[in-house]
Design a protein around this motif. Sequence first.
Motif, PDB file in Angstrom:
ATOM      1  N   MET A   1       0.847  -1.165   0.000  1.00 42.20           N
ATOM      2  CA  MET A   1       0.000   0.000   0.000  1.00 42.20           C
ATOM      3  C   MET A   1       0.895   1.231   0.000  1.00 42.20           C
ATOM      4  O   MET A   1       1.619   1.466   0.961  1.00 42.20           O
ATOM      5  N   ASP A   2       0.869   1.971  -1.075  1.00 39.65           N
ATOM      6  CA  ASP A   2       1.703   3.165  -1.157  1.00 39.65           C
ATOM      7  C   ASP A   2       1.089   4.361  -0.453  1.00 39.65           C
ATOM      8  O   ASP A   2       1.784   5.160   0.155  1.00 39.65           O
ATOM      9  N   LYS A   3      -0.235   4.492  -0.573  1.00 38.71           N
ATOM     10  CA  LYS A   3      -0.915   5.649   0.013  1.00 38.71           C
ATOM     11  C   LYS A   3      -2.160   5.179   0.748  1.00 38.71           C
ATOM     12  O   LYS A   3      -2.825   4.248   0.320  1.00 38.71           O
ATOM     13  N   PRO A   4      -2.508   5.835   1.850  1.00 40.17           N
ATOM     14  CA  PRO A   4      -3.730   5.483   2.573  1.00 40.17           C
ATOM     15  C   PRO A   4      -4.968   5.703   1.698  1.00 40.17           C
ATOM     16  O   PRO A   4      -4.985   6.594   0.856  1.00 40.17           O
ATOM     17  N   ALA A   5      -5.991   4.896   1.931  1.00 36.34           N
ATOM     18  CA  ALA A   5      -7.216   4.988   1.143  1.00 36.34           C
ATOM     19  C   ALA A   5      -7.999   6.258   1.447  1.00 36.34           C
ATOM     20  O   ALA A   5      -8.796   6.700   0.633  1.00 36.34           O
ATOM     21  N   THR A   6      -7.788   6.835   2.614  1.00 38.17           N
ATOM     22  CA  THR A   6      -8.488   8.054   2.999  1.00 38.17           C
ATOM     23  C   THR A   6      -7.556   8.904   3.857  1.00 38.17           C
ATOM     24  O   THR A   6      -6.630   8.388   4.485  1.00 38.17           O
ATOM     25  N   ASP A   7      -7.783  10.212   3.886  1.00 35.16           N
ATOM     26  CA  ASP A   7      -6.866  11.124   4.576  1.00 35.16           C
ATOM     27  C   ASP A   7      -6.720  10.858   6.064  1.00 35.16           C
ATOM     28  O   ASP A   7      -5.634  10.993   6.615  1.00 35.16           O
ATOM     29  N   TRP A   8      -7.803  10.451   6.756  1.00 35.19           N
ATOM     30  CA  TRP A   8      -7.689  10.278   8.204  1.00 35.19           C
ATOM     31  C   TRP A   8      -6.793   9.098   8.570  1.00 35.19           C
ATOM     32  O   TRP A   8      -6.292   9.019   9.679  1.00 35.19           O
ATOM     33  N   TRP A   9      -6.532   8.167   7.628  1.00 34.72           N
ATOM     34  CA  TRP A   9      -5.598   7.066   7.884  1.00 34.72           C
ATOM     35  C   TRP A   9      -4.165   7.570   8.047  1.00 34.72           C
ATOM     36  O   TRP A   9      -3.342   6.905   8.648  1.00 34.72           O
ATOM     37  N   LYS A  10      -3.851   8.749   7.480  1.00 32.62           N
ATOM     38  CA  LYS A  10      -2.491   9.279   7.506  1.00 32.62           C
ATOM     39  C   LYS A  10      -2.054   9.739   8.888  1.00 32.62           C
ATOM     40  O   LYS A  10      -0.868   9.866   9.149  1.00 32.62           O
ATOM     41  N   ASP A  11      -3.002  10.036   9.760  1.00 33.57           N
ATOM     42  CA  ASP A  11      -2.711  10.695  11.030  1.00 33.57           C
ATOM     43  C   ASP A  11      -2.775   9.701  12.191  1.00 33.57           C
ATOM     44  O   ASP A  11      -3.852   9.258  12.573  1.00 33.57           O
ATOM     45  N   GLU A  12      -1.629   9.380  12.770  1.00 32.28           N
ATOM     46  CA  GLU A  12      -1.549   8.430  13.878  1.00 32.28           C
ATOM     47  C   GLU A  12      -2.415   8.873  15.062  1.00 32.28           C
ATOM     48  O   GLU A  12      -2.996   8.048  15.765  1.00 32.28           O
ATOM     49  N   ALA A  13      -2.533  10.171  15.273  1.00 36.73           N
ATOM     50  CA  ALA A  13      -3.341  10.674  16.395  1.00 36.73           C
ATOM     51  C   ALA A  13      -4.827  10.349  16.198  1.00 36.73           C
ATOM     52  O   ALA A  13      -5.549  10.147  17.172  1.00 36.73           O
ATOM     53  N   LYS A  14      -5.285  10.266  14.964  1.00 37.99           N
ATOM     54  CA  LYS A  14      -6.700   9.980  14.693  1.00 37.99           C
ATOM     55  C   LYS A  14      -7.005   8.487  14.689  1.00 37.99           C
ATOM     56  O   LYS A  14      -8.096   8.077  15.036  1.00 37.99           O
ATOM     57  N   ILE A  15      -6.041   7.671  14.254  1.00 32.74           N
ATOM     58  CA  ILE A  15      -6.302   6.243  14.098  1.00 32.74           C
ATOM     59  C   ILE A  15      -5.636   5.412  15.190  1.00 32.74           C
ATOM     60  O   ILE A  15      -5.989   4.267  15.419  1.00 32.74           O
ATOM     61  N   GLY A  16      -4.655   5.980  15.883  1.00 38.47           N
ATOM     62  CA  GLY A  16      -3.988   5.250  16.959  1.00 38.47           C
ATOM     63  C   GLY A  16      -2.850   4.377  16.474  1.00 38.47           C
ATOM     64  O   GLY A  16      -2.396   3.487  17.174  1.00 38.47           O
ATOM     65  N   GLY A  17      -2.360   4.626  15.292  1.00 35.94           N
ATOM     66  CA  GLY A  17      -1.300   3.826  14.692  1.00 35.94           C
ATOM     67  C   GLY A  17      -1.560   3.769  13.205  1.00 35.94           C
ATOM     68  O   GLY A  17      -2.019   4.740  12.615  1.00 35.94           O
TER      69      GLY A  17
END
Length: 185
Positions: free
Chosen positions: A1-17
């Motif tokens: 996976m080169d890029k996250p499917a959605t922007d919120w996946w990029k942010d560890e603070a939002k997803i927890g990892g």
Amino acid sequence: MDKPATDWWKDEAKIGGFIIPLWGDHILDYILWAYGEAPQTVYAQGHSNNPNWSGEDEVAISLGFGDGRMANVLMSFNAGRRPTDEDGLTGKRIWSTQNSIYDRYLIGSNGMMQLKDEYELWQNGEKIDECERSNDNFTWRLEEFADAIREKRRPLAGGREILSVMNVMDGRFESMRTKQVITLK
């Protein structure tokens, strides 16, 4: 996976990892189901190699079940077959030599079983069964959940059943933070 499917996946603070919240809970749920119990200890290490997100994209988790029984999980969003890598990460990739890169192994006193990509079952190196490749496991989960609502029953993976998986997930985060083996409650 080169890029996250959605922007919120990029942010560890939002997803927890990254890989663990997106994929790890499913694998840990499978392991707890296969063992029929929750582990006593967890140790985890993770690292982020891809600059397109902030959470871990490589992780190793070791679960201790007591009496010498253990389970090890290796997850990567960097493994796969790709002819090129536009982001300059080619040298950091592990290239698969097979089409199947989603494998599960059960190793015991009578040998080894392997489940390849949810469709092929192997025992001690011999293919023993293969099912039709019609639905992925997420489709089956959603169908089961919808059936439970229609039939007015608890789903197979209801909240009570998932609490032990969440306990392991929390222990894994604590282990990665402290770099210690965590005894689970």
